[in-house]
Design a protein around this motif. Structure first.
Motif, PDB file in Angstrom:
ATOM      1  N   THR A 195      -2.768   7.046   5.778  1.00  0.00           N
ATOM      2  CA  THR A 195      -3.954   6.177   5.916  1.00  0.00           C
ATOM      3  C   THR A 195      -3.608   4.696   5.836  1.00  0.00           C
ATOM      4  OG1 THR A 195      -4.337   6.367   3.540  1.00  0.00           O
ATOM      5  CG2 THR A 195      -5.568   7.896   4.976  1.00  0.00           C
ATOM      6  N   GLY A 196      -2.313   4.383   5.837  1.00  0.00           N
ATOM      7  CA  GLY A 196      -1.951   2.962   5.800  1.00  0.00           C
ATOM      8  C   GLY A 196      -0.551   2.783   5.253  1.00  0.00           C
ATOM      9  N   ILE A 197      -0.233   1.536   4.918  1.00  0.00           N
ATOM     10  CA  ILE A 197       1.120   1.239   4.410  1.00  0.00           C
ATOM     11  C   ILE A 197       1.060   0.433   3.123  1.00  0.00           C
ATOM     12  CG2 ILE A 197       2.214   1.224   6.698  1.00  0.00           C
ATOM     13  CD1 ILE A 197       2.250  -1.932   6.342  1.00  0.00           C
ATOM     14  N   ARG A 198       2.149   0.553   2.382  1.00  0.00           N
ATOM     15  CA  ARG A 198       2.444  -0.415   1.331  1.00  0.00           C
ATOM     16  C   ARG A 198       3.469  -1.359   1.912  1.00  0.00           C
ATOM     17  NH1 ARG A 198       2.630   4.123  -1.977  1.00  0.00           N
ATOM     18  NH2 ARG A 198       0.748   4.174  -3.226  1.00  0.00           N
ATOM     19  N   GLY A 199       3.415  -2.621   1.542  1.00  0.00           N
ATOM     20  CA  GLY A 199       4.381  -3.552   2.108  1.00  0.00           C
ATOM     21  C   GLY A 199       4.714  -4.686   1.173  1.00  0.00           C
ATOM     22  N   LYS A 200       5.652  -5.498   1.653  1.00  0.00           N
ATOM     23  CA  LYS A 200       6.083  -6.666   0.887  1.00  0.00           C
ATOM     24  C   LYS A 200       6.220  -7.814   1.866  1.00  0.00           C
ATOM     25  CE  LYS A 200       8.980  -6.216  -2.960  1.00  0.00           C
ATOM     26  NZ  LYS A 200       8.307  -6.860  -4.031  1.00  0.00           N
ATOM     27  N   GLN A 201       5.633  -8.952   1.506  1.00  0.00           N
ATOM     28  CA  GLN A 201       5.782 -10.142   2.326  1.00  0.00           C
ATOM     29  C   GLN A 201       6.112 -11.319   1.447  1.00  0.00           C
ATOM     30  OE1 GLN A 201       2.412 -12.239   4.116  1.00  0.00           O
ATOM     31  NE2 GLN A 201       3.397 -12.000   6.108  1.00  0.00           N
TER      32      GLN A 201
END
Ligand SMILES: Cc1cc2nc3c(=O)[nH]c(=O)nc-3n(C[C@H](O)[C@H](O)[C@H](O)COP(=O)(O)OP(=O)(O)OC[C@H]3O[C@@H](n4cnc5c(N)ncnc54)[C@H](O)[C@@H]3O)c2cc1C
Length: 408
Positions: free
Chosen positions: A143-149
């Motif tokens: 249902t989506g992503i975890r991320g890092k920016q």
């Protein structure tokens, strides 16, 4: 502590129809196609610059490319009309096309950037230095992503996530899709971008035989102005990158003595047949993440773009129908399998055959080809033999029968 981008990153939304992980050719085309179908799209790329560093010999088939775009001199370094194939004993088969270009050598970093620009122009939100670090999964459905920016963690929701994160794909694994390949189905490659006066400007060169590369072959792809991508690939099974680099050094010292090396790189390609699954609930795999590069040539730009386009179309249909379940996304598997499967599977068998054939067998195949005046065939026809499962394959079948010692 996770945050949604809605509050802290005003330009990025917290919910998209499609999130594409990886801005290579597969991801950019998937993002563009999805956006053109009216979907909201986020395309993220972990690197600082789209397209760099380049890990590619940069060749692309002119016919295949014409389905996507007009050629642009800004990202074409060289136009190829001839191909020379050298047998282990040094016999040469030369193919030519006098009236048309068969392949281009791209300036990949500019080409990739152009594809991403087109995705952005079609409406996709594009972010570099933004990495997917995991998936959001509810009741077995992505249902989506975890991320890092830039050091900040975030979560973003999507109806469908597109894994376009290349040969080292982690997204597919996070989704529980099995994309593991056998060691012998990974090509270990080493390549120099070099300068030497003997580079022929419109001609591919391929060198076969254990003298140069055990279980693989070497290539010379001209880049214009006496420059070339000169590399080789060998199966990871008995050798690995060190051996590939050692073979490359020897090959270059022999073929291009005294060459200046502008850049050196090593990388892997999967040289396997079609995977059984390319999708699951809320996720599809494209390009190298779906192991779609050609098992004989290792080329994956075009198959990446083709799978990206199929992904965009299928996802648009699934979102419109309100069903992005594993069952609905099976249509993606069916279309990729129909379009790319026959050639992937045929060339996988061909790759295995070539790897098992002795130098003597390859020389026999070359001798048969000479006797049959195969060189009269245009380079474009030879390319069709390798890249299409529908245009005959008469020459290939004949040569392999000869190389394996069978009567024709
Ligand atoms: C030595 C060598 C020579 C080759 N020569 C040719 C050739 O001549 N012609 C050809 O067609 N193919 C060639 N290939 C293969 C070709 O480079 C690939 O098949 C092609 O780049 C695949 O495109 P892609 O979009 O699937 O993946 P990629 O182009 O690899 O793009 C994937 C992108 O995803 C990004 N990414 C990865 N993980 C994350 C993450 N977690 N979050 C965000 N972004 C992420 C990566 O940084 C990368 O930019 C060669 C490969 C090698 C190694």
């Amino acid at each position: 502590m996770f945050s949604s981008f809605t509050s802290e990153h005003p330009a990025m939304k917290g919910h998209y129809d499609v999130i594409v992980v990886g801005a290579g050719p597969a991801g950019s085309v998937a993002a563009k196609t999805s956006a053109e179908h009216g979907l909201s799209v986020l395309l993220i790329e972990k690197r600082q610059e789209i397209g760099e560093p380049v890990r590619c010999a940069e060749a692309i088939d002119v016919k295949g490319l014409s389905d996507f775009t007009e050629p642009d001199p800004r990202w074409i370094c060289a136009k190829i009309r001839r191909a020379k194939l050298f047998s282990p004993s040094g016999s040469c088969l030369e193919f030519r096309d006098d009236d048309k270009d068969v392949a281009y050598i791209l300036e990949r970093k500019l080409f990739d950037r152009e594809l991403t620009r087109r995705a952005a122009r079609a409406g996709a939100d594009v972010y570099t230095k933004t990495q997917a670090t995991g998936l959001l999964v509810e009741s077995g459905q992505v249902t989506g992503i975890r991320g890092k920016q830039l050091g900040d963690d975030f979560e973003a929701k999507a109806r469908v996530v597109v894994a376009a994160d290349g040969v080292e794909s982690r997204v597919a694994r996070w989704a529980g899709l099995n994309t593991a390949v056998r060691r012998e189905d990974i090509g270990a490659c080493a390549q120099y971008h070099l300068v030497h006066p003997s580079v022929e400007k419109d001609c591919f060169e391929f060198y076969f035989g254990r003298k140069h590369v055990p279980g693989g072959y070497a290539w010379v792809f001209p880049k214009g102005d006496g420059e070339a991508n000169v590399g080789l690939g060998t199966s990871l099974s008995g050798s690995g990158y060190d051996t590939a680099l050692t073979c490359l050094k020897k090959f270059v010292a022999w073929r291009f003595p005294g060459a200046s090396v502008l850049q050196a790189m090593a990388g892997g390609v999967t040289i396997t047949g079609k995977l059984p699954r390319f999708s699951s609930g809320g996720i599809v795999l494209t390009g190298d993440a779906g192991r779609l590069s050609d098992p004989v040539t290792g080329e994956g730009i075009m198959n990446g773009m083709i799978s990206g386009r199929i992904a965009g179309k299928v996802i648009a249909g699934a979102v419109a129908s309100g069903d992005v379940s594993a069952g609905a996304l099976r249509r993606y598997d069916a279309e990729v399998s129909k379009c790319l499967g026959p050639v992937l599977d045929r060339n996988y068998r061909l790759k295995n055959f070539l790897m098992q054939t002795s130098d003597i067998g390859v020389d026999l195949g070359f001798r048969a080809a000479k006797a049959l005046k195969v060189e009269r065939i245009a380079t474009s026809r030879l390319a069709e033999e390798v890249f299409s499962s529908t245009t005959g394959n008469g020459i290939l079948k004949l040569l392999f029968r000869r190389a394996s010692g069978s009567p024709t």
